[in-house]
Design a protein around this motif. Structure first.
Motif, short mmCIF file in Angstrom:
data_model
loop_
_atom_site.label_atom_id
_atom_site.label_comp_id
_atom_site.label_asym_id
_atom_site.label_seq_id
_atom_site.Cartn_x
_atom_site.Cartn_y
_atom_site.Cartn_z
N LEU A 11 0.80 -1.22 0.00
CA LEU A 11 0.00 0.00 0.00
C LEU A 11 0.84 1.28 0.00
O LEU A 11 0.29 2.36 -0.19
CB LEU A 11 -0.94 0.01 1.21
CG LEU A 11 -2.02 -1.07 1.22
CD1 LEU A 11 -2.81 -1.01 2.51
CD2 LEU A 11 -2.93 -0.91 0.02
N ALA A 12 2.14 1.17 0.18
CA ALA A 12 2.98 2.36 0.31
C ALA A 12 2.97 3.22 -0.95
O ALA A 12 2.69 4.43 -0.89
CB ALA A 12 4.41 1.96 0.67
N VAL A 17 1.19 8.00 -4.11
CA VAL A 17 0.70 8.61 -5.35
C VAL A 17 -0.60 9.37 -5.09
O VAL A 17 -0.78 10.50 -5.56
CB VAL A 17 0.52 7.53 -6.45
CG1 VAL A 17 -0.24 8.08 -7.64
CG2 VAL A 17 1.87 6.98 -6.88
N ILE A 18 -1.51 8.76 -4.36
CA ILE A 18 -2.78 9.43 -4.05
C ILE A 18 -2.53 10.69 -3.22
O ILE A 18 -3.11 11.74 -3.48
CB ILE A 18 -3.74 8.46 -3.32
CG1 ILE A 18 -4.19 7.37 -4.30
CG2 ILE A 18 -4.93 9.20 -2.73
CD1 ILE A 18 -4.92 6.22 -3.65
N TRP A 19 -1.65 10.60 -2.25
CA TRP A 19 -1.35 11.75 -1.39
C TRP A 19 -0.72 12.89 -2.20
O TRP A 19 -1.12 14.04 -2.08
CB TRP A 19 -0.42 11.28 -0.27
CG TRP A 19 -0.07 12.36 0.71
CD1 TRP A 19 -0.89 13.00 1.59
CD2 TRP A 19 1.22 12.93 0.89
NE1 TRP A 19 -0.19 13.93 2.30
CE2 TRP A 19 1.11 13.91 1.89
CE3 TRP A 19 2.47 12.71 0.31
CZ2 TRP A 19 2.20 14.66 2.32
CZ3 TRP A 19 3.54 13.45 0.75
CH2 TRP A 19 3.40 14.42 1.74
N ILE A 20 0.23 12.57 -3.06
CA ILE A 20 0.87 13.60 -3.89
C ILE A 20 -0.13 14.19 -4.87
O ILE A 20 -0.15 15.40 -5.11
CB ILE A 20 2.11 13.01 -4.61
CG1 ILE A 20 3.22 12.76 -3.58
CG2 ILE A 20 2.60 13.94 -5.71
CD1 ILE A 20 4.41 12.00 -4.11
N SER A 21 -0.98 13.35 -5.45
CA SER A 21 -2.01 13.84 -6.37
C SER A 21 -2.96 14.79 -5.66
O SER A 21 -3.40 15.79 -6.23
CB SER A 21 -2.81 12.68 -6.96
OG SER A 21 -1.98 11.85 -7.71
#
Length: 181
Positions: A11-12, A17-21
């Motif tokens: 999950l890392a 990617v979701i957090w940066i997006s």
């Protein structure tokens, strides 16, 4: 415990990617707005969003009785030949039909433009009062597509999309030319 560590490892990257997006969401939206096509392995998507919006604008405009002249058809045939070789070049070249019609329109109105650019032409047509806001919006949408074709190195347009643009440009030029009197 090992399963928990493996789950965290799995999950890392997606979480990162979701957090940066999320952090750069406005920049990502702007970037996606500039993308005209996408290809990854066997998946390909074309984004003719701007062109579709321009076509919707054209449908909402009350159509005056304007006949496309033989000269306009001849120019369209030439542009279609250009589109066979380079759809992007055909879009840029089609804008000249609108520019030429707008320049003739402004000359007959007694307005002499010393220097022109696409935005000045749009402003001049708007200031003339001869065109509906919907018509001005359509021409502005065509101008924006032309600007993308001219200035964005990653802009790609298919031949069919270029032909749709050419059709809108020829019709817009005919409408502008019809108000010359």
């Amino acid at each position: 415990m090992e399963h928990f560590v493996e789950l965290i490892k799995a999950l890392a990257w997606p979480s990162a990617v979701i957090w940066i997006s999320y952090i750069f969401r406005s920049e990502v939206r702007q970037l996606l707005g500039r993308v005209s096509s996408f290809k990854y392995k066997d998946v390909e998507a074309s984004f003719g969003k701007s062109l579709s919006e321009a076509e919707k604008s054209a449908e909402s405009i009350k159509k005056p009785k304007v006949e496309v002249s033989d000269a306009d058809l001849s120019q369209k045939e030439q542009l279609l030949r250009i589109a066979d070789v380079s759809p992007r070049a055909a879009v840029v070249e089609a804008w000249t039909l609108i520019e030429t019609a707008a320049m003739k329109n402004s000359l007959t109105s007694g307005v002499a433009l010393k220097r022109t650019n696409p935005k000045m032409i749009l402003d001049n047509l708007s200031a003339s009062g001869k065109f509906s806001p919907e018509s001005i919006e359509l021409i502005n949408q065509l101008r924006q597509i032309r600007n993308k074709a001219s200035h964005l190195p990653d802009f790609a347009i298919s031949q069919s999309e270029a032909e749709r643009y050419l059709d809108l440009a020829v019709k817009s030029a005919a409408v502008i030319g019809a108000t010359v009197s």
